[in-house]
Design an enzyme around this catalytic site. Structure first.
Site, PDB file in Angstrom:
ATOM      1  N   ASP A  54      -8.344  -2.725  -7.330  1.00 18.74           N
ATOM      2  CA  ASP A  54      -7.809  -2.519  -5.989  1.00 18.74           C
ATOM      3  C   ASP A  54      -8.894  -1.986  -5.052  1.00 18.74           C
ATOM      4  O   ASP A  54      -9.499  -0.944  -5.304  1.00 18.74           O
ATOM      5  CB  ASP A  54      -6.641  -1.533  -6.070  1.00 18.74           C
ATOM      6  CG  ASP A  54      -5.982  -1.319  -4.732  1.00 18.74           C
ATOM      7  OD1 ASP A  54      -6.472  -0.473  -3.963  1.00 18.74           O
ATOM      8  OD2 ASP A  54      -4.987  -2.005  -4.431  1.00 18.74           O
ATOM      9  N   HIS A  56      -6.457  -5.968  -1.743  1.00 21.49           N
ATOM     10  CA  HIS A  56      -5.480  -4.918  -1.453  1.00 21.49           C
ATOM     11  C   HIS A  56      -4.450  -5.505  -0.498  1.00 21.49           C
ATOM     12  O   HIS A  56      -4.798  -5.905   0.611  1.00 21.49           O
ATOM     13  CB  HIS A  56      -6.170  -3.717  -0.814  1.00 21.49           C
ATOM     14  CG  HIS A  56      -5.266  -2.535  -0.601  1.00 21.49           C
ATOM     15  ND1 HIS A  56      -4.792  -1.751  -1.638  1.00 21.49           N
ATOM     16  CD2 HIS A  56      -4.744  -1.999   0.527  1.00 21.49           C
ATOM     17  CE1 HIS A  56      -4.035  -0.780  -1.149  1.00 21.49           C
ATOM     18  NE2 HIS A  56      -3.989  -0.916   0.152  1.00 21.49           N
ATOM     19  N   SER A  59       0.840  -1.203   0.000  1.00 19.19           N
ATOM     20  CA  SER A  59       0.000   0.000   0.000  1.00 19.19           C
ATOM     21  C   SER A  59       0.879   1.259   0.000  1.00 19.19           C
ATOM     22  O   SER A  59       1.708   1.426  -0.894  1.00 19.19           O
ATOM     23  CB  SER A  59      -0.963  -0.038   1.194  1.00 19.19           C
ATOM     24  OG  SER A  59      -1.984   0.919   1.054  1.00 19.19           O
TER      25      SER A  59
END
Length: 424
Positions: A301, A368, A205
């Site tokens: 995502d 994610h 991330s």
């Protein structure tokens, strides 16, 4: 579904967006989807779902970087930064994996002041121990290629992907992400990383963005004979229009870059011809990175769907709300919009994927961060592309066993996804 629903506990997650909301979530596994029960109105930190159910994961203690204070390499509140290090052994004794923690960004004084009161802005609130799972696991049956490496998780407490260097004295805020990066690398080099014969910089991330931003810097720490590569998991944040035609993420990034003094940390090959905010977007960086780079990303995502494409600010009437919570509730026109987003991602990857040294695993999932979760990294039912799981794709690429340019067919063809499904 008829499947047995097993509660996997609850975890606290906080979001720093244009305002701050605290959400509490628990999650269950049903078939191939994670059901996430949300109490709150905004997106939590999806990378917090990194600890899947693993039997007896190794717990690794927090080490504060005592030398960082004198360098001004401090968290938002001025506390020392830290990392978790689990030593390698045997054939991995001189191999190092650095995992940069994720956790969003703060883009204005208000959100950064709040962030100071959390583990994302102060080491006072960091967990003293973390479980190492997925790519950080110390078990060969969970992490076949990196289990016996020296594995490090560098904690994230600056709010600008380890890239800012500024301060706001009035608000008592230190924006020192770049200094934290440098101090951590110096400290780890002194603890044996300087002798590495192979190294991998990784991140998820906001940490996946950081692994792109710092990839060539990481390479330059080592002699040429050292094998050095980088992995970005869920770090391909696109400069995409939201459902209202606005640019939610670009506006947010502009705040981060300007508030935290990020420009000097950005690659000059980009800032020489683009504005600093554009150079915080990986699509404008990846083609010029010299070091071999692997991009692991979900084409749909989950974080970008909720926070960039269809946040409540761009969807005031809530037309997209159910779709962002559960992909199965998206209308045909909403799926078409998301297919357009996937096409933008493919276009952004065109030059990158043509380089022989780079690797790619782009699966058509609503997910994610897939490298630190055991169920998505390496397990019996992990996501695959052409029957290859993520751990083996990354390993094949890192060790030059095979070229890996894995691009999934478009939704809904992939039945191996561990999709995230949210329940309010």
């Amino acid at each position: 579904t008829g499947s047995t629903v097993r509660s996997r506990g609850s975890m606290r997650m906080k979001l720093f967006w244009f305002w701050v909301v605290v959400g509490v979530a628990s999650w269950d596994m049903v078939g191939g989807s994670q059901l996430l029960h949300l109490n709150g109105t905004e997106l939590p930190y999806l990378e917090s779902y990194g600890v899947s159910q693993v039997s007896n994961p190794v717990m690794v203690g927090l080490t504060l970087i005592t030398s960082a204070g004198a360098k001004g390499a401090v968290c938002l509140d001025g506390t020392l930064p830290g990392y978790h290090l689990h030593r390698g052994y045997g054939s991995g004794a001189n191999s190092w994996l650095i995992q940069l923690e994720g956790g969003g960004w703060c883009n204005d004084v208000r959100s950064c002041v709040y962030r100071k009161t959390t583990r994302r802005g102060s080491s006072k609130y960091m967990e003293k121990q973390l479980p190492f799972t997925g790519i950080l696991s110390n078990k060969a049956e969970e992490n076949p290629d990196f289990f016996n490496w020296n594995r490090v998780k560098l904690r994230y407490c600056d709010g600008a992907s380890f890239a800012g260097d500024s301060e706001d004295k009035a608000a008592q805020l230190q924006f020192r992400g770049q200094r934290i990066w440098l101090a951590a690398m110096e400290d780890l080099m002194s603890k044996g990383m300087r002798y590495a014969n192979q190294a991998l910089l990784s991140g998820c991330s906001a940490g996946g963005l950081a692994s792109i931003l710092h990839c060539d810097e990481f390479r330059d720490l080592f002699p040429r004979k050292t094998k050095v590569k980088c992995l970005s998991d869920a770090g391909l944040f696109l400069d995409a229009a939201d459902v209202s035609g606005g640019h939610t993420l670009r506006n947010m990034y502009s705040g981060v870059v300007n508030l935290q003094g990020v420009k000097p940390s950005l690659p000059r090959v980009c800032t020489n011809h683009l504005d600093p905010t554009s150079c915080f977007f990986p699509q404008n960086l990846i083609a010029s990175i010299k070091t071999p780079l692997f991009l692991l990303n979900a084409a749909y995502d989950a974080w970008q769907l909720q926070a960039s494409l269809a946040p409540s600010s761009a969807d005031p009437h809530g037309y997209w709300r159910q779709c962002t919570l559960n992909y199965a509730k998206c209308s045909n026109s909403q799926i078409q919009f998301l297919q357009g987003f996937r096409n933008q991602m493919l276009n952004a990857l065109r030059g990158f994927s043509s380089s022989r040294q780079n690797g790619l695993f782009l699966n058509s999932c609503f997910a994610h961060c897939q490298s630190e979760r055991q169920d998505t990294w390496f397990a019996d039912d992990s996501p695959t592309i052409r029957n290859k799981v993520i751990a083996l794709a990354v390993g094949d690429w890192y060790f030059d066993r095979a070229a890996v340019k894995a691009i999934d067919c478009a939704y809904p063809c992939d039945k191996t996804c561990h999709n995230l499904v949210f329940h309010e």
